[in-house]
Design a protein around this motif. Sequence first.
Motif, PDB file in Angstrom:
ATOM      1  N   HIS A 111       0.828  -1.206   0.000  1.00  0.00           N
ATOM      2  CA  HIS A 111       0.000   0.000   0.000  1.00  0.00           C
ATOM      3  C   HIS A 111       0.866   1.262   0.000  1.00  0.00           C
ATOM      4  O   HIS A 111       0.539   2.257  -0.655  1.00  0.00           O
ATOM      5  N   HIS A 125      -3.459  -5.152  -8.724  1.00  0.00           N
ATOM      6  CA  HIS A 125      -4.703  -5.890  -8.541  1.00  0.00           C
ATOM      7  C   HIS A 125      -4.422  -7.101  -7.662  1.00  0.00           C
ATOM      8  O   HIS A 125      -3.394  -7.777  -7.817  1.00  0.00           O
ATOM      9  N   GLU A 126      -5.347  -7.381  -6.757  1.00  0.00           N
ATOM     10  CA  GLU A 126      -5.308  -8.619  -5.985  1.00  0.00           C
ATOM     11  C   GLU A 126      -6.119  -9.688  -6.704  1.00  0.00           C
ATOM     12  O   GLU A 126      -7.161  -9.398  -7.298  1.00  0.00           O
ATOM     13  N   ARG A 152      -9.795  -7.578  -7.269  1.00  0.00           N
ATOM     14  CA  ARG A 152     -10.131  -6.213  -6.897  1.00  0.00           C
ATOM     15  C   ARG A 152      -8.862  -5.381  -7.001  1.00  0.00           C
ATOM     16  O   ARG A 152      -7.747  -5.909  -6.955  1.00  0.00           O
ATOM     17  N   GLN A 153      -9.035  -4.073  -7.134  1.00  0.00           N
ATOM     18  CA  GLN A 153      -7.884  -3.191  -7.240  1.00  0.00           C
ATOM     19  C   GLN A 153      -7.213  -3.069  -5.878  1.00  0.00           C
ATOM     20  O   GLN A 153      -7.880  -2.940  -4.845  1.00  0.00           O
ATOM     21  N   LEU A 154      -5.893  -3.130  -5.872  1.00  0.00           N
ATOM     22  CA  LEU A 154      -5.093  -2.916  -4.674  1.00  0.00           C
ATOM     23  C   LEU A 154      -4.787  -1.427  -4.589  1.00  0.00           C
ATOM     24  O   LEU A 154      -4.263  -0.836  -5.536  1.00  0.00           O
ATOM     25  N   LEU A 155      -5.117  -0.812  -3.463  1.00  0.00           N
ATOM     26  CA  LEU A 155      -5.093   0.647  -3.343  1.00  0.00           C
ATOM     27  C   LEU A 155      -4.059   1.113  -2.328  1.00  0.00           C
ATOM     28  O   LEU A 155      -3.620   0.346  -1.470  1.00  0.00           O
ATOM     29  N   ASN A 159     -10.185   2.644   0.969  1.00  0.00           N
ATOM     30  CA  ASN A 159     -10.923   1.413   1.193  1.00  0.00           C
ATOM     31  C   ASN A 159     -11.021   0.596  -0.089  1.00  0.00           C
ATOM     32  O   ASN A 159     -11.424   1.111  -1.139  1.00  0.00           O
ATOM     33  N   ALA A 160     -10.639  -0.678   0.017  1.00  0.00           N
ATOM     34  CA  ALA A 160     -10.753  -1.564  -1.133  1.00  0.00           C
ATOM     35  C   ALA A 160     -12.221  -1.876  -1.392  1.00  0.00           C
ATOM     36  O   ALA A 160     -13.028  -2.014  -0.467  1.00  0.00           O
ATOM     37  N   TRP A 218     -14.793  -7.772  -3.939  1.00  0.00           N
ATOM     38  CA  TRP A 218     -14.197  -8.684  -4.909  1.00  0.00           C
ATOM     39  C   TRP A 218     -15.185  -8.913  -6.048  1.00  0.00           C
ATOM     40  O   TRP A 218     -16.378  -9.117  -5.815  1.00  0.00           O
TER      41      TRP A 218
END
Length: 346
Positions: A141, A154-155, A168-171, A176-177, A180
Amino acid sequence: MTETAARTEGTGTRDGEIRFDTSGSTGAARRWFRLPHQMEREVELIGAALAGPVDRVVTYAPPQHLFGALFGEWLPRMARIPVHQAWADPYAPLPVSPGERVLAVCIPMAWDLLRRGWPGLERASSVVALHSSAAPPPTAHALLGRAAPLLRAHEILGSTETGGLAHRQLLPEGQNAGPWQAFPDVSFVREAGTPPGVAEELVVRGPRLARPENGTRPPDRWATGDLVEFTGPRAFQLVGRSGSLIKVNGIKVHLARVDERLKALLPGAECVALPLDGDSLAGEGYAVYWAGRGEDTVGMADVRAALGDFPSPSRLVELAEIPKTPTGKPDHKALLAEPASPSARR
């Protein structure tokens, strides 16, 4: 390190199947088999949805694991692009040419290495990171906050048994993520009438499920062990696990088995193993808390020796006594608030 040709690891069997072993931390590993068309489909599906056009792959995931084989071998071979096997020589300079579009294949411990090697990646025109195998560490992060927009990530949620299920996008830290999102060929098996906001076990179907060694074909469905709350027909929030299973750097750890081992080998102590999130290197982790009984003395070395064939705990905390709830059970909230001494950290 010099560039290496992408190749498929594992033992080929009938119909060209590729073997992958699950990384059980206790007991014998289990074997799972995938067909080439399943590998190709996953590369095409995830590559198109998340990675986009790529000129070079930098992979920190070893190819004996499904994630490393898919994106460190199959994708480079299918796209006919070079791959740098960074897992084999983690501190070697990254061979990135100016203007290249780079795909970084990450497991939790890769993010600190990616941070160290970032000056070599800044000459790229874009860097997309795919992360899998466990929760991303804080380093991920932090790097995203510093390196955006050149870096995006991306996870991928999945396993050896299922392949990739959702993404989901890794932010950056503090953002906040979102939920999924399931990949298009994944469907869910759900109890009819489950009300919104109620956690349920994630059970999936799809054409990329692997064949177990004791089966003649892939299963019709697979219970993942994850607890989720559905936020839409194909979206969900991950809220925990249905059992005591976590992954430390991709290695499965059953905390119930940790407790059993400590109870058997350290009868002079009361021990409790609890999951931890956000370990800076390994992603997920766990803590062991213990207190001696009566005159018995149990030290940190005894705990480590008892867990010699398990992934190491992230924290070891010795207490005068284990705090209890009114019902006499270990008080998990109170235990997690206990600080570990510097010598107790891994």
